[in-house]
Design a protein around this motif. Sequence first.
Motif, PDB file in Angstrom:
ATOM      1  N   MET A   1       0.805  -1.042   0.060  1.00  0.00           N
ATOM      2  CA  MET A   1      -0.043  -0.058  -0.082  1.00  0.00           C
ATOM      3  C   MET A   1       0.759   1.214   0.061  1.00  0.00           C
ATOM      4  O   MET A   1       2.057   1.235   0.728  1.00  0.00           O
ATOM      5  CB  MET A   1      -0.865  -0.120   1.119  1.00  0.00           C
ATOM      6  CG  MET A   1      -1.991   1.041   1.254  1.00  0.00           C
ATOM      7  SD  MET A   1      -2.856   1.116   2.730  1.00  0.00           S
ATOM      8  CE  MET A   1      -3.963  -0.496   2.434  1.00  0.00           C
ATOM      9  N   ARG A   2       0.514   2.221  -0.750  1.00  0.00           N
ATOM     10  CA  ARG A   2       1.360   3.297  -0.904  1.00  0.00           C
ATOM     11  C   ARG A   2       1.023   4.178   0.405  1.00  0.00           C
ATOM     12  O   ARG A   2       0.167   4.357   0.935  1.00  0.00           O
ATOM     13  CB  ARG A   2       0.895   4.205  -1.935  1.00  0.00           C
ATOM     14  CG  ARG A   2       1.151   3.641  -3.283  1.00  0.00           C
ATOM     15  CD  ARG A   2       0.827   4.351  -4.499  1.00  0.00           C
ATOM     16  NE  ARG A   2       1.804   5.570  -4.281  1.00  0.00           N
ATOM     17  CZ  ARG A   2       1.911   6.273  -5.370  1.00  0.00           C
ATOM     18  NH1 ARG A   2       1.333   5.907  -6.637  1.00  0.00           N
ATOM     19  NH2 ARG A   2       2.526   7.429  -5.187  1.00  0.00           N
ATOM     20  N   PRO A   3       2.228   4.947   0.802  1.00  0.00           N
ATOM     21  CA  PRO A   3       2.049   5.974   1.853  1.00  0.00           C
ATOM     22  C   PRO A   3       1.188   6.996   1.869  1.00  0.00           C
ATOM     23  O   PRO A   3       0.576   7.283   2.831  1.00  0.00           O
ATOM     24  CB  PRO A   3       3.443   6.342   2.151  1.00  0.00           C
ATOM     25  CG  PRO A   3       4.469   5.520   1.369  1.00  0.00           C
ATOM     26  CD  PRO A   3       3.611   4.878   0.404  1.00  0.00           C
ATOM     27  N   GLU A   4       0.887   7.293   0.747  1.00  0.00           N
ATOM     28  CA  GLU A   4       0.038   8.470   0.465  1.00  0.00           C
ATOM     29  C   GLU A   4      -1.480   7.826   0.887  1.00  0.00           C
ATOM     30  O   GLU A   4      -2.231   8.606   1.375  1.00  0.00           O
ATOM     31  CB  GLU A   4       0.015   8.917  -0.888  1.00  0.00           C
ATOM     32  CG  GLU A   4       0.921   9.771  -1.295  1.00  0.00           C
ATOM     33  CD  GLU A   4       1.960   8.919  -1.909  1.00  0.00           C
ATOM     34  OE1 GLU A   4       1.861   7.507  -2.411  1.00  0.00           O
ATOM     35  OE2 GLU A   4       3.500   9.052  -1.996  1.00  0.00           O
ATOM     36  N   PHE A   5      -1.711   6.816   0.378  1.00  0.00           N
ATOM     37  CA  PHE A   5      -3.216   6.218   0.692  1.00  0.00           C
ATOM     38  C   PHE A   5      -3.368   5.863   2.286  1.00  0.00           C
ATOM     39  O   PHE A   5      -4.250   5.993   2.556  1.00  0.00           O
ATOM     40  CB  PHE A   5      -3.243   4.744  -0.172  1.00  0.00           C
ATOM     41  CG  PHE A   5      -4.654   4.350  -0.036  1.00  0.00           C
ATOM     42  CD1 PHE A   5      -5.659   5.305  -0.543  1.00  0.00           C
ATOM     43  CD2 PHE A   5      -4.937   3.080   0.557  1.00  0.00           C
ATOM     44  CE1 PHE A   5      -7.205   4.739  -0.644  1.00  0.00           C
ATOM     45  CE2 PHE A   5      -6.434   2.563   0.713  1.00  0.00           C
ATOM     46  CZ  PHE A   5      -7.412   3.516  -0.013  1.00  0.00           C
ATOM     47  N   GLN A   6      -2.233   5.304   2.735  1.00  0.00           N
ATOM     48  CA  GLN A   6      -1.952   5.336   4.347  1.00  0.00           C
ATOM     49  C   GLN A   6      -2.528   6.541   4.883  1.00  0.00           C
ATOM     50  O   GLN A   6      -3.393   6.685   6.063  1.00  0.00           O
ATOM     51  CB  GLN A   6      -0.786   4.812   4.896  1.00  0.00           C
ATOM     52  CG  GLN A   6      -0.613   3.323   4.291  1.00  0.00           C
ATOM     53  CD  GLN A   6       0.801   2.809   4.551  1.00  0.00           C
ATOM     54  OE1 GLN A   6       1.716   3.617   5.105  1.00  0.00           O
ATOM     55  NE2 GLN A   6       1.010   1.606   4.443  1.00  0.00           N
ATOM     56  N   LEU A   7      -1.835   7.512   4.802  1.00  0.00           N
ATOM     57  CA  LEU A   7      -2.200   8.917   5.240  1.00  0.00           C
ATOM     58  C   LEU A   7      -3.466   9.394   5.105  1.00  0.00           C
ATOM     59  O   LEU A   7      -4.275  10.064   5.876  1.00  0.00           O
ATOM     60  CB  LEU A   7      -1.117   9.806   4.789  1.00  0.00           C
ATOM     61  CG  LEU A   7      -1.079  11.158   5.457  1.00  0.00           C
ATOM     62  CD1 LEU A   7      -0.839  11.304   6.794  1.00  0.00           C
ATOM     63  CD2 LEU A   7      -0.180  12.334   4.491  1.00  0.00           C
ATOM     64  N   PHE A   8      -3.992   9.211   3.772  1.00  0.00           N
ATOM     65  CA  PHE A   8      -5.431   9.547   3.395  1.00  0.00           C
ATOM     66  C   PHE A   8      -6.380   8.820   4.301  1.00  0.00           C
ATOM     67  O   PHE A   8      -7.345   9.224   4.998  1.00  0.00           O
ATOM     68  CB  PHE A   8      -5.933   9.152   1.853  1.00  0.00           C
ATOM     69  CG  PHE A   8      -7.140   9.235   1.594  1.00  0.00           C
ATOM     70  CD1 PHE A   8      -7.641  10.479   1.575  1.00  0.00           C
ATOM     71  CD2 PHE A   8      -7.931   8.364   1.635  1.00  0.00           C
ATOM     72  CE1 PHE A   8      -8.892  10.788   1.161  1.00  0.00           C
ATOM     73  CE2 PHE A   8      -9.325   8.152   1.264  1.00  0.00           C
ATOM     74  CZ  PHE A   8      -9.919   9.440   1.139  1.00  0.00           C
ATOM     75  N   LEU A   9      -6.164   7.581   4.613  1.00  0.00           N
ATOM     76  CA  LEU A   9      -6.990   6.894   5.578  1.00  0.00           C
ATOM     77  C   LEU A   9      -6.917   7.186   6.969  1.00  0.00           C
ATOM     78  O   LEU A   9      -7.768   7.442   7.730  1.00  0.00           O
ATOM     79  CB  LEU A   9      -6.637   5.191   5.354  1.00  0.00           C
ATOM     80  CG  LEU A   9      -7.125   4.458   4.055  1.00  0.00           C
ATOM     81  CD1 LEU A   9      -6.713   3.217   4.195  1.00  0.00           C
ATOM     82  CD2 LEU A   9      -8.628   4.806   4.006  1.00  0.00           C
ATOM     83  N   HIS A  10      -5.843   7.743   7.297  1.00  0.00           N
ATOM     84  CA  HIS A  10      -5.399   8.216   8.805  1.00  0.00           C
ATOM     85  C   HIS A  10      -6.373   9.534   8.813  1.00  0.00           C
ATOM     86  O   HIS A  10      -7.063   9.808   9.816  1.00  0.00           O
ATOM     87  CB  HIS A  10      -4.285   8.377   9.022  1.00  0.00           C
ATOM     88  CG  HIS A  10      -3.780   9.310  10.102  1.00  0.00           C
ATOM     89  ND1 HIS A  10      -3.843   9.112  11.263  1.00  0.00           N
ATOM     90  CD2 HIS A  10      -3.437  10.729  10.198  1.00  0.00           C
ATOM     91  CE1 HIS A  10      -3.478  10.198  12.391  1.00  0.00           C
ATOM     92  NE2 HIS A  10      -3.198  10.818  11.624  1.00  0.00           N
ATOM     93  N   VAL A  11      -6.171  10.353   7.980  1.00  0.00           N
ATOM     94  CA  VAL A  11      -7.030  11.513   7.953  1.00  0.00           C
ATOM     95  C   VAL A  11      -8.397  11.397   7.882  1.00  0.00           C
ATOM     96  O   VAL A  11      -9.104  12.069   8.383  1.00  0.00           O
ATOM     97  CB  VAL A  11      -6.492  12.730   6.778  1.00  0.00           C
ATOM     98  CG1 VAL A  11      -7.214  13.968   6.691  1.00  0.00           C
ATOM     99  CG2 VAL A  11      -4.981  13.040   7.025  1.00  0.00           C
ATOM    100  N   ALA A  12      -8.586  10.502   6.987  1.00  0.00           N
ATOM    101  CA  ALA A  12     -10.285  10.168   7.030  1.00  0.00           C
ATOM    102  C   ALA A  12     -10.716   9.679   8.145  1.00  0.00           C
ATOM    103  O   ALA A  12     -12.040  10.107   8.502  1.00  0.00           O
ATOM    104  CB  ALA A  12     -10.389   9.402   5.806  1.00  0.00           C
TER     105      ALA A  12
END
Length: 139
Positions: A1-12
């Motif tokens: 999983m890309r770090p940007e998607f992980q960060l997106f899920l964290h922010v969501a």
Amino acid sequence: MRPEFQLFLHVAGATALFGAIATLCVLGLSAGRVVAQGLLARAALVTTIAVGVPSWIVMLAFGSWTKSKEGLSGSIGWLSTPIAIAGAGIFVLLAAAALSYAWWRRPASSWQPLALGVISGGYIVALGVAWWMMTAKVG
């Protein structure tokens, strides 16, 4: 999983948690003006269990995963305080669930919704501080 998607899920997850806590605050503080106390109490309990807890789990899991993938130290100022605020969130959610349940069992009581509103309002402020520290990278 890309770090940007992980960060997106964290922010969501964090955004959903903020919304759930804000909903609890509004439900608790507006309870004195409504006749249907039981309905508000049930809404507070469902919001806590169905939205608050899962969003807290998503926020914490994906935030921790992003932190480890990026190789960030937990001693960074803009990261250590929000981690502590997130950790305290489970206690706030447990207290909110207990207060909502007690309020649902005795809707005529007036101290549970007030306590729910005050605790939720305090945690909203803490989440706002964490949000600001992580976006501004306050050291």
